[in-house]
Write an enzyme that holds these catalytic residues in place. Sequence first.
Site, mmCIF file in Angstrom:
data_model
loop_
_atom_site.group_PDB
_atom_site.id
_atom_site.type_symbol
_atom_site.label_atom_id
_atom_site.label_comp_id
_atom_site.label_asym_id
_atom_site.label_seq_id
_atom_site.Cartn_x
_atom_site.Cartn_y
_atom_site.Cartn_z
ATOM 1 C CD GLU A 45 -2.788 1.198 2.802
ATOM 2 O OE1 GLU A 45 -3.830 1.810 2.603
ATOM 3 O OE2 GLU A 45 -2.224 0.506 3.665
ATOM 4 C CE LYS A 116 -7.266 1.167 3.456
ATOM 5 N NZ LYS A 116 -6.120 2.010 4.079
ATOM 6 C CB CYS A 158 -4.125 -1.782 4.418
ATOM 7 S SG CYS A 158 -3.089 -1.389 6.058
#
Length: 280
Positions: A45, A116, A158
């Site tokens: 990331e 995300k 993440c």
Amino acid sequence: MMKKVQLTAVQMSSRPKPEDNLDIVKKLLNNLPSSNQPHLVVLPEAFVCFGAGDRAQLDMAEKYKDGDVQRKLSSLAKQHGVYLIGGTIPIDAGERFSAASLMYSPTGELVARYDKIHLFDVDVADNTKQYRESKWTQPGRDVVAVDTDCGVVGMSVCYDLRFPELFRALRQAGANIIALPSGFTQVTGEAHWHALVRARAIEQQAYVVAPNQVGVHDNGRETYGHSIIVSPWGEILAEQAKGEGIISVEVDLDRTEEIREQMPVAKQNQFEVVNIHDTK
């Protein structure tokens, strides 16, 4: 006939300047193992800018399908003949940016984009203390799984790791490999990283490729490292605890099908997931 694929995770300690990080990626990818199998490579990331704050990412955000970082990712995928997931890069979304995970094919074609969904708005007992990712980042909305020569790759990032519903949706979209580029903090990583990554692999009976950021960054934030590749049975097949580098394993996708047939949890599950956006 066995379906062999190569899976690679790249661990980085990214700097604030994109050009520095792109040079590091280039050098690390020169160490990729030679393989005759379809090859998936995943960067961590925020690989292109880390340690300068989210405002800096907003300032460097590129237009979608138009920017130096995107062109470089395309070129590297083509140069090495791999599917390359560029961790996340900031893509212009007006007053905020999207933390976009882009996948390029071995021909350099952009084949998938995942923004995300779950944003890191938490308080943590580390040097940073408080994280408010949503201040600068526009959350995504779509579940993305893409059919490739490597298999069906589900995309996540993440903090998504803490939301198993997303991973179940990826499984229902056909994913047998899940990419998880991350920048887990030292505190949360030490507490939960291995347990959560292994749990998602076990629950969805899929390979998980989970590269992480590592070390102390320019703004004092410390990330955990311990990039791992996990099997559908929850085995850690490869791990890089500290420092920058790559881990790579050849795996058999038939193993996924064997486990799913022997323990058919998806068929036995009494709950349903709806509103899946599938880009296969």
